[in-house]
Design a protein around this motif. Structure first.
Motif, mmCIF file in Angstrom:
data_model
loop_
_atom_site.group_PDB
_atom_site.id
_atom_site.type_symbol
_atom_site.label_atom_id
_atom_site.label_comp_id
_atom_site.label_asym_id
_atom_site.label_seq_id
_atom_site.Cartn_x
_atom_site.Cartn_y
_atom_site.Cartn_z
ATOM 1 N N VAL A 87 -6.706 -15.102 7.029
ATOM 2 C CA VAL A 87 -6.532 -13.981 7.949
ATOM 3 C C VAL A 87 -5.697 -12.919 7.263
ATOM 4 O O VAL A 87 -4.882 -13.212 6.393
ATOM 5 C CB VAL A 87 -5.858 -14.406 9.279
ATOM 6 N N SER A 88 -5.917 -11.682 7.667
ATOM 7 C CA SER A 88 -5.125 -10.590 7.117
ATOM 8 C C SER A 88 -4.911 -9.536 8.185
ATOM 9 O O SER A 88 -5.678 -9.441 9.144
ATOM 10 C CB SER A 88 -5.820 -9.977 5.896
ATOM 11 N N THR A 89 -3.860 -8.769 8.004
ATOM 12 C CA THR A 89 -3.532 -7.703 8.936
ATOM 13 C C THR A 89 -2.741 -6.632 8.210
ATOM 14 O O THR A 89 -2.143 -6.879 7.158
ATOM 15 C CB THR A 89 -2.743 -8.238 10.150
ATOM 16 N N PHE A 90 -2.736 -5.458 8.784
ATOM 17 C CA PHE A 90 -1.969 -4.335 8.245
ATOM 18 C C PHE A 90 -0.726 -4.153 9.093
ATOM 19 O O PHE A 90 -0.775 -4.223 10.320
ATOM 20 C CB PHE A 90 -2.809 -3.046 8.278
ATOM 21 N N ALA A 91 0.410 -3.927 8.446
ATOM 22 C CA ALA A 91 1.655 -3.649 9.167
ATOM 23 C C ALA A 91 2.510 -2.705 8.335
ATOM 24 O O ALA A 91 2.430 -2.688 7.107
ATOM 25 C CB ALA A 91 2.415 -4.937 9.451
ATOM 26 N N LEU A 150 0.848 -1.186 0.000
ATOM 27 C CA LEU A 150 0.000 0.000 0.000
ATOM 28 C C LEU A 150 0.886 1.239 0.000
ATOM 29 O O LEU A 150 2.112 1.131 0.024
ATOM 30 C CB LEU A 150 -0.918 -0.023 1.222
ATOM 31 N N VAL A 151 0.283 2.412 -0.018
ATOM 32 C CA VAL A 151 1.064 3.646 -0.002
ATOM 33 C C VAL A 151 1.918 3.716 1.264
ATOM 34 O O VAL A 151 3.101 4.022 1.226
ATOM 35 C CB VAL A 151 0.127 4.884 -0.099
ATOM 36 N N VAL A 152 1.298 3.389 2.394
ATOM 37 C CA VAL A 152 2.016 3.327 3.667
ATOM 38 C C VAL A 152 1.815 1.921 4.208
ATOM 39 O O VAL A 152 0.696 1.509 4.503
ATOM 40 C CB VAL A 152 1.473 4.364 4.670
ATOM 41 N N GLY A 153 2.880 1.144 4.332
ATOM 42 C CA GLY A 153 2.776 -0.212 4.855
ATOM 43 C C GLY A 153 2.269 -1.192 3.815
ATOM 44 O O GLY A 153 2.374 -0.959 2.606
ATOM 45 N N ALA A 154 1.703 -2.287 4.314
ATOM 46 C CA ALA A 154 1.189 -3.328 3.423
ATOM 47 C C ALA A 154 0.128 -4.139 4.150
ATOM 48 O O ALA A 154 0.076 -4.171 5.374
ATOM 49 C CB ALA A 154 2.324 -4.240 2.958
#
Length: 162
Positions: free
Chosen positions: A120-124, A90-94
């Motif tokens: 499952v998914s998460t943002f980091a 993504l623009v910031v993180g993934a």
């Protein structure tokens, strides 16, 4: 003309009342099956991070060891397979995600009792924290599905409100 509008109103009201009525399915059990999970084995393909595998194994094992059953249940062992792990930049993180398959095997005779899968998914912000967050999500989902005790980090909120 007014009798026609009354008939339409009665039919419409009847339709509303009958459409809100729903019968439960007779073939589904009222209570989902519950198992006495004795152990878990976490495995994955070679392209999945070893840190993700190790942390998931440790968290699931901790949840299993902290769970105490009050009555005798079918004893099982879980096989957790992380079939795929990837990310979407993504623009910031993934956004990091993992596909997980679980098999519950009976201890007594070795038969498969249950099979399931989930994603499952998460943002980091970086991949260093992504493995820890994905492992936490996987362990939470397994604990939820098999009604294991969640053993998260204790905070002031959990100390005040158990």
């Amino acid at each position: 003309m007014s009798s026609l509008s009354v008939r339409v109103a009665v039919v419409f009201m009847s339709w509303l009342l009958l459409s809100s009525f729903r019968m439960t399915a007779a073939d589904q059990p009222s209570e989902p099956l519950l198992y006495d999970v004795r152990g878990a084995f976490v495995t994955a393909r070679s392209d999945v991070s070893p840190g993700l595998i190790a942390r998931t194994d440790r968290l699931v094992d901790t949840a299993i060891r902290s769970t105490i059953r009050q009555k005798a249940l079918p004893r099982t062992i879980l096989t957790v397979r992380i079939s795929e792990a990837g990310y979407l930049p993504l623009v910031v993180g993934a956004r990091f995600r993992a596909k997980v398959m679980i098999e519950a095997t009976a201890v007594g005779n070795g038969e498969k009792i249950a099979v399931g899968s989930f994603t499952v998914s998460t943002f980091a912000l970086d991949s260093a924290h992504a493995d820890a967050r994905l492992a936490d999500r996987i362990a939470e989902r397994i604990a939820l599905e098999f009604r294991l005790q969640k053993t998260g980090p204790s905070t002031l909120a959990t100390a005040l409100f158990p």
